[in-house]
Design a protein around this motif. Structure first.
Motif: not given
Ligand code: RTP
Ligand code: MG
Length: 143
Positions: A114, A93, A117, A111, A11
């Motif tokens: 994080n 998560t 994925h 959160i 991410k």
């Protein structure tokens, strides 16, 4: 043991912090093979489509804003029980609840941001892989 494929994202937070190589190392150390890989900067439409299952959740707007905030790395991982194996090395998560030594424990701050994925089932993995990669872009190992 079943050989599976799963879909993974590094991410924007982890890309911004220069953790791409460290996270790829976690995949390979766990025995997962990277069989497709590229960087993309998601449009609003792409992010909303990818996370459509969460569209009614209160965090949806923040999730889409975060996922479009910078480039990401998308990859397909292949290996024994790849879906669950990847979820295990990712950790929970919420990084505050993630087991020590997991990717989210070591590289994520919250959160909302994080680090990674990972698909949650074989069926979602197939859908998510097809969302980002054509069949020609998948490079299973021949040696
Ligand atoms: P991911 O899809 O990103 O791998 O994460 P996940 O399966 O562990 O979590 P999921 O339930 O699919 O949620 C997708 C992302 O939405 C954010 N989220 N925020 N504030 C909250 O309660 C909340 N719940 C989920 C997280 O960033 C999560 O990764
Ligand atoms: Mg999920």
């Amino acid at each position: 043991m079943a050989i599976e494929r799963t879909f993974s994202i590094i991410k924007p937070d982890a890309v911004a912090k220069n953790h791409i190589g460290a996270i790829y190392n976690r995949f390979e150390t766990a025995g997962l093979k990277i069989i497709a890989s590229k960087m993309v900067h998601l449009s609003q439409e792409q992010a909303e489509g990818f996370y459509a299952e969460h569209s009614e959740r209160p965090f949806f707007g923040a999730l889409v804003a975060f996922m479009t905030s910078g480039p990401i790395c998308v990859q397909v991982l292949e290996g024994e029980n790849a879906v669950l194996a990847n979820r295990e090395i990712m950790g929970a998560t919420n990084p505050a609840e993630a087991a020590r030594g997991t990717i989210r424990s070591d590289f994520a701050d919250s959160i909302d941001e994080n680090a990674v994925h990972g698909s949650d089932a074989v069926a979602s993995a197939e859908r998510e892989i097809a969302y980002f990669f054509s069949t020609e872009e998948l490079c299973p190992r021949t040696r």
